[in-house]
Each structure stands twice: as structure tokens, then as C-alpha cells.
Design a protein around this motif. Structure first.
Motif, short mmCIF file in Angstrom:
data_model
loop_
_atom_site.label_atom_id
_atom_site.label_comp_id
_atom_site.label_asym_id
_atom_site.label_seq_id
_atom_site.Cartn_x
_atom_site.Cartn_y
_atom_site.Cartn_z
N LYS A 138 -20.81 -8.37 -10.04
CA LYS A 138 -20.58 -7.73 -8.74
C LYS A 138 -21.49 -6.50 -8.59
CE LYS A 138 -18.93 -6.33 -4.90
NZ LYS A 138 -19.16 -6.98 -3.62
N THR A 145 -14.14 -3.47 -7.04
CA THR A 145 -15.35 -3.44 -7.85
C THR A 145 -15.16 -2.38 -8.93
OG1 THR A 145 -16.62 -4.02 -5.91
CG2 THR A 145 -17.86 -3.12 -7.77
N LYS A 197 -22.34 3.59 -4.05
CA LYS A 197 -21.32 3.82 -5.09
C LYS A 197 -21.54 2.88 -6.28
CE LYS A 197 -17.20 1.65 -4.17
NZ LYS A 197 -16.84 0.68 -5.19
N LEU A 256 -17.32 -10.39 0.05
CA LEU A 256 -17.37 -10.39 1.53
C LEU A 256 -18.19 -9.20 2.03
CD1 LEU A 256 -15.48 -7.97 2.93
CD2 LEU A 256 -13.65 -9.43 2.17
N CYS A 287 -20.03 0.51 -0.41
CA CYS A 287 -20.27 -0.12 -1.71
C CYS A 287 -21.64 0.13 -2.34
CB CYS A 287 -20.07 -1.62 -1.59
SG CYS A 287 -18.38 -2.05 -1.20
N ASP A 326 0.87 -1.19 0.00
CA ASP A 326 0.00 0.00 0.00
C ASP A 326 0.90 1.23 0.00
OD1 ASP A 326 -3.26 0.24 1.01
OD2 ASP A 326 -2.04 2.08 0.93
N SER A 386 -3.43 4.27 -11.94
CA SER A 386 -2.04 4.48 -11.52
C SER A 386 -1.42 3.15 -11.10
CB SER A 386 -1.95 5.57 -10.45
OG SER A 386 -2.00 5.01 -9.18
P1 NAI Z 1 -9.98 0.87 1.13
O1 NAI Z 1 -10.06 2.32 0.90
O2 NAI Z 1 -10.15 0.33 2.52
O3 NAI Z 1 -8.54 0.33 0.63
C1 NAI Z 1 -7.95 0.70 -0.57
C2 NAI Z 1 -6.46 0.84 -0.32
O4 NAI Z 1 -5.81 1.01 -1.58
C3 NAI Z 1 -6.09 2.07 0.51
O5 NAI Z 1 -5.37 1.67 1.68
C4 NAI Z 1 -5.20 2.91 -0.43
O6 NAI Z 1 -4.12 3.54 0.23
C5 NAI Z 1 -4.68 1.85 -1.37
N1 NAI Z 1 -4.22 2.40 -2.64
C6 NAI Z 1 -4.86 3.27 -3.48
N2 NAI Z 1 -4.12 3.48 -4.58
C7 NAI Z 1 -2.99 2.72 -4.44
C8 NAI Z 1 -1.85 2.51 -5.27
N3 NAI Z 1 -1.74 3.10 -6.46
N4 NAI Z 1 -0.87 1.69 -4.80
C9 NAI Z 1 -0.98 1.08 -3.61
N5 NAI Z 1 -2.05 1.23 -2.79
C10 NAI Z 1 -3.04 2.04 -3.20
O7 NAI Z 1 -11.00 0.19 0.15
P2 NAI Z 1 -11.77 -1.21 0.32
O8 NAI Z 1 -12.97 -1.06 1.15
O9 NAI Z 1 -10.77 -2.27 0.64
O10 NAI Z 1 -12.29 -1.43 -1.17
C11 NAI Z 1 -11.42 -1.76 -2.23
C12 NAI Z 1 -12.25 -2.19 -3.41
O11 NAI Z 1 -12.98 -3.37 -3.09
C13 NAI Z 1 -13.28 -1.17 -3.87
O12 NAI Z 1 -13.38 -1.23 -5.27
C14 NAI Z 1 -14.56 -1.68 -3.25
O13 NAI Z 1 -15.68 -1.30 -4.00
C15 NAI Z 1 -14.37 -3.17 -3.32
N6 NAI Z 1 -15.11 -3.92 -2.31
C16 NAI Z 1 -15.22 -3.46 -1.03
C17 NAI Z 1 -15.90 -4.19 -0.08
C18 NAI Z 1 -16.02 -3.69 1.32
O14 NAI Z 1 -16.81 -4.26 2.06
N7 NAI Z 1 -15.29 -2.69 1.74
C19 NAI Z 1 -16.52 -5.49 -0.39
C20 NAI Z 1 -16.30 -5.90 -1.75
C21 NAI Z 1 -15.63 -5.12 -2.66
#
Ligand code: NAI
Length: 480
Positions: free
Chosen positions: A216, A128, A275, A159, A272, A33, A108
Motif C-alpha cells: 500500500k 494504511t 503522509k 479506493l 494519503c 466511531d 487505542s
Molecule cells: P478519516 O479521518 O476520514 O476517518 C477515521 C475515523 O476513525 C474518524 O471518523 C475517527 O473519529 C475514527 N476513529 C479514530 N480513532 C477511533 C477509535 N479509537 N475508535 C473509533 N473510531 C475512531 O480517515 P480516512 O480517510 O477514512 O482514512 C482511514 C485510513 O485509511 C488511513 O490510514 C488512511 O491512510 C487510509 N486510506 C485512506 C484513503 C482515502 O482516500 N481517504 C484511501 C485508502 C486508505
């Protein structure tokens, strides 16, 4: 040894990779990250997210075959399979603002993969994304590919926060979409073998790329639609004297409908549903399908209606004003067993009450004061961009206090609103709470957590979503 790298150590990347590492000891999993605080937290005893069972899984694998790092490029270069689990928020500006998915973080990540890769890679969409994203990613990766072969797979995550570990251990299904070429099929098989370590084969579904991407969005739209459907019925229950719990039970007994996800509430939240539906709406509009777009838009409209209906009920019941009155808010997270507040209905409810000049005292077992103040001062959709990129010193709302105890929150309050269904709210000493509140003392249960009859016996005036109204509430002005 197969090497997996996951870009994005968030709510999805962290738990998903921890479970892969647990179930596949022969695979090295590195979660990377750009956020150093987030990675440091994953490497500490205080994980950056609260999720039942997560600590145990991480403790067992961390340092063995699970690693968290900010050295993004090194681990991407070394990996065979790269999961991309970065955030895909709603665009706040420009074309499609307020609806389309913002793929900045994804793009990116894809450009970085193209820059640092020296060997063939399987790139997995875990985030997603809009349907057809894989095509764009493919273009970025292959434009300057140096002869490297990339296979893009779509493997959306299903999840639910609060039950993430349980869901990952026993998923209803794992969905893998890939190109229908020999190379594409080989990549699908490679990912299937990872999951086959613990997921029964009949639960691993393989499809073409676009079906996986769209499934999804469709699944989240269906889930949110169920909540909006029962919430719409809850308004009618209140108007007619029907009881939404009884109606939902009777409706859910139909095996074609099923009993799950039919709880009426103050509204859905989380990062989610809204969005992804907005994204779906945008895709429909872009594909010349305005009727379909409008159909799904209505799911969000009902959700917004439910939140404003709740606020109106609170204000109308309390003599049409809450100005200067202390209102306790129990629960701020968007659901129980998570500290996540993204799009939580509590934000809109608090805004509504603050708009009527209430003094709000908030208690949530997992959400900090800093987070609450930040959420309340944030513009719509900004919440969905990475937390660590948001300002840390927002203008604090002076009318909002955050306390670490439900009794403290309710002391001297005129009304109390339950906005998250934390189990501990079921067993509070409501007699003690009643004794310490102003009279008449009101309870507005936005999650149907308490037994309204028991609370009425204590002396409370109780409003529970979709339940028959107290005589008191019936006499108050109509709520629209
Ligand atoms: P989050 O915001 O908790 O985590 C995303 C992470 O990606 C952040 O820590 C950010 O610093 C990192 N990041 C962003 N750009 C980056 C890069 N270029 N290089 C390295 N790290 C980078 O998001 P979350 O909740 O984990 O969601 C991620 C995806 O999964 C989204 O598309 C969401 O729609 C999907 N999703 C989320 C669920 C949920 O319950 N939160 C369930 C199922 C899917």
C-alpha cells in the motif's frame, strides 16, 4: 450470520462497509466511531462525506444489514471480523515528528479490542500502516488475551476519493496479507470469501503480512511519483515551448508506461500521498537506507516546488505584486467530486497569495466556508487528525471570503486561479467573467481545465501549467 464491525466511519470505513453490506446481504455490518456527529450524519440524509453513488448504496442497506453506531465496545465484542479503519496521520511531535505515522488511534483501538473481546476475532488492518504494524498489534492483542485467538490480516484499501464507489465495485485488486500458519490461512480464506461475493477470484491477491502492508505504501509512492514526474516535465515545457499535454500523451502511449495519472497540475493533495511517502521515507531511514529515503523524499519536494512555482507565476505575471488585488480561487478540494480538503494544494497556494497580501475570494461546490477558514489557519499536519477534534472557531482570515458562485468569486477580480478540476469550471461563461473582471484579466489554470486559446480570444492573459506561455508571461521576470 457473520458479523463485521468496522472501527472508524471515515472516508474509507463508511464507503467500504456500505459496499460490503450491499454485496453481502447475509452479513451484518456495523460501522462504529467515537465521533457522535459523524455517526449521526451517517444515520441521516446528509452523509458526512460527498462521494458519487454513496447515497444510493447507503440508502439501500442502512437498517437492513448496515448500521452506524457509537456503541463501539458492544459491536466490537459481538463481531467475528473487525476492520480497523481509523486515521493514521503523520506524527506532529516527538520521535519521527513530521515523518512517522502516528499510531495513537490504532493502538487505542487495538487495546479496546483486547479489553472487550470474549470470542476469537479476525482483526483486519484497513488503515494504511507502516510495514510491521501487525506485529505490534499482535503484541497488544495477545498480551492479555484471556485465551482468545486473534488473527491479524492486512487488507489495505486502494479506493480513490471521488470514485470510491466505482473503485469498490470493480477493484483492480483486493490485497489480503496474513500469517502463513494454518490459522492465518484460515483467516485469509474467511476474508477472501467476503470479497468473493462480488470480486472475481483472480483479482483477490493473497500475500504475507509484510508484503501487504508495504504494497500500500509502495503503490501510493508510485502514484505520487508519476504526478511529480510529469509536473517536473511541465516546468521544462514552460521553459522550452513544449506542451506538457502533448508530451504526456506521447510518453503514455508506451505500453510500459501507460496513459493514466499523467496529468500535470498545481500538485497532488489528499490525505494519503504525502503522509504515506513520509512514512515510507521514515521506514527507509530506520532501516539504514538513506539513499532510498532520499529518492522518495524528492517526490514531495517536487510537489512543493510545483505549488510555489504556481504562486510565483501568479505574482510575477501581475507586475510582481498581488497586494490588495482580488484573486478568485475556483476549487478548494484536493480533487473533483470530493469535499475533502486534506493537504489540498489550494491551502499552500492561498497561503502564498495571502503572504503577498492578496484579497482572496474562493468558490468550491463542496467545501464550506468554515472548512476553508479552518484549513487556512491550521498548522501543517494537524489537518490529518480527526476533523471533529479540531477547533471549530479558528481565527478567520479577513482577506479571505468564501462565496457560493464562480461569478461572484470572479466579480471585480484581477486574476482567477483554477485549483480543482471540477467539471463545471469547463463550461463557465468566461466571456461574462471577463466582462466583470479588472483588466488586464488573468487566468491561472492549475488543472488544465480550460482551453487557453479560447480564453485568449476573449482577451484573458492565460497561464496553463506546462503549456506554451503567452508573450505577456514570457516578458515577466523569470519564475523559480
Ligand atoms: P478519516 O479521518 O476520514 O476517518 C477515521 C475515523 O476513525 C474518524 O471518523 C475517527 O473519529 C475514527 N476513529 C479514530 N480513532 C477511533 C477509535 N479509537 N475508535 C473509533 N473510531 C475512531 O480517515 P480516512 O480517510 O477514512 O482514512 C482511514 C485510513 O485509511 C488511513 O490510514 C488512511 O491512510 C487510509 N486510506 C485512506 C484513503 C482515502 O482516500 N481517504 C484511501 C485508502 C486508505
Amino acid at each position: 450470520m457473520v458479523k463485521i464491525c468496522c472501527i472508524g466511519a471515515g472516508y474509507v470505513g463508511g464507503p467500504t462497509m456500505a459496499v460490503i453490506a450491499l454485496k453481502c446481504p447475509a452479513i451484518e455490518v456495523v460501522v462504529v466511531d467515537i465521533s457522535k456527529p459523524r455517526v449521526d450524519a451517517w444515520n441521516s440524509d446528509q452523509l458526512p462525506i460527498y462521494e458519487p453513488g454513496l447515497d444510493e448504496v447507503v440508502k439501500e442497506c442502512r437498517g437492513r444489514n448496515l448500521f452506524f453506531s457509537t456503541d463501539v465496545e458492544k459491536h466490537v465484542a459481538e463481531a467475528d471480523i473487525i476492520f480497523v479503519s481509523v486515521n493514521t496521520p503523520t506524527k506532529t511531535r516527538g520521535l519521527g515528528a513530521g515523518k512517522a505515522a502516528d499510531l495513537t488511534y490504532w493502538e487505542s483501538a487495538a487495546r479496546m479490542i483486547a479489553d472487550v473481546s470474549k470470542s476469537d476475532k479476525i482483526v483486519v488492518e484497513k488503515s494504511t500502516v507502516p510495514v510491521k504494524t501487525a506485529e505490534a498489534i499482535e503484541k497488544i492483542l495477545t498480551h492479555n488475551s484471556k485465551g482468545i485467538n486473534y488473527q491479524i490480516l492486512s487488507n489495505p484499501e486502494f479506493l480513490a476519493e471521488g470514485t470510491a464507489i466505482e473503485d469498490l465495485f470493480k477493484p483492480d485488486r483486493v490485497l489480503i496479507g496474513g500469517r502463513e500458519t494454518p490459522e492465518g490461512k484460515k483467516a485469509v480464506q474467511a476474508l477472501k470469501e467476503v470479497y468473493a461475493h462480488w470480486v472475481p477470484e483472480d483479482r483477490i491477491i493473497t500475500t504475507n503480512l509484510w508484503s501487504a502492508e508495504l504494497s500500500k505504501l509502495a503503490a501510493n509512492a508510485f502514484l505520487a511519483q508519476r504526478i511529480s514526474s510529469v509536473n517536473a516535465i511541465s516546468a521544462l515545457c514552460e521553459a522550452t515551448g513544449a506542451n506538457v499535454s502533448e508530451v504526456a500523451y506521447a510518453v503514455g502511449k508506451d505500453t510500459r508506461i501507460g496513459p493514466k495519472f499523467l496529468n500535470a497540475s498545481v500538485g497532488f493533495g489528499g490525505s494519503c500521498f504525502q503522509k504515506d511517502i513520509l512514512n515510507l521515507v521514515y521506514i527507509c531511514e530506520c532501516n539504514g537506507l538513506p539513499e532510498v529515503a532520499n529518492y522518495w523524499k524528492q517526490v514531495i519536494k517536487i510537489n512543493d516546488y510545483q505549488k510555489s512555482r504556481f504562486v510565483n507565476r501568479v505574482v510575477a505575471s501581475m507586475f510582481n505584486t498581488v497586494s490588495g488585488k482580488k484573486i478568485a480561487v475556483l476549487g478548494f478540494a484536493f480533487k473533483k467530486d470530493t469535499g475533502d480538503t486534506r493537504e489540498t494544494p489550494a491551502i499552500d497556494v492561498c497561503h502564498g497569495l495571502l503572504g503577498d497580501k492578496a484579497q482572496i475570494s474562493i468558490y468550491d461546490p463542496q467545501v464550506t466556508e468554515d472548512q476553508i477558514q479552518r484549513d487556512l489557519s491550521m498548522a501543517k499536519f494537524d489537518w490529518d487528525h480527526p476533523r471533529h477534534l479540531q477547533p471549530t472557531s479558528p481565527t478567520a482570515f479577513k482577506q479571505v471570503s468564501v462565496v457560493w458562485d464562480a461569478y461572484e468569486a470572479t466579480k471585480g477580480a484581477h486574476g482567477l486561479c483554477i485549483l480543482t478540476e471540477w467539471d463545471e469550471f469547463k463550461t463557465l461563461d468566461y466571456q461574462r467573467i471577463f466582462d466583470n473582471m479588472q483588466k488586464p484579466a488573468f487566468v491561472f489554470d492549475g488543472r488544465n481545465v480550460v482551453d487557453p486559446e479560447k480564453l485568449r480570444e476573449i482577451g484573458f492573459i492565460v497561464y496553463s501549467i506546462g503549456k506554451p506561455l503567452d508573450a505577456w508571461l514570457k516578458d515577466m521576470p523569470a519564475v523559480a
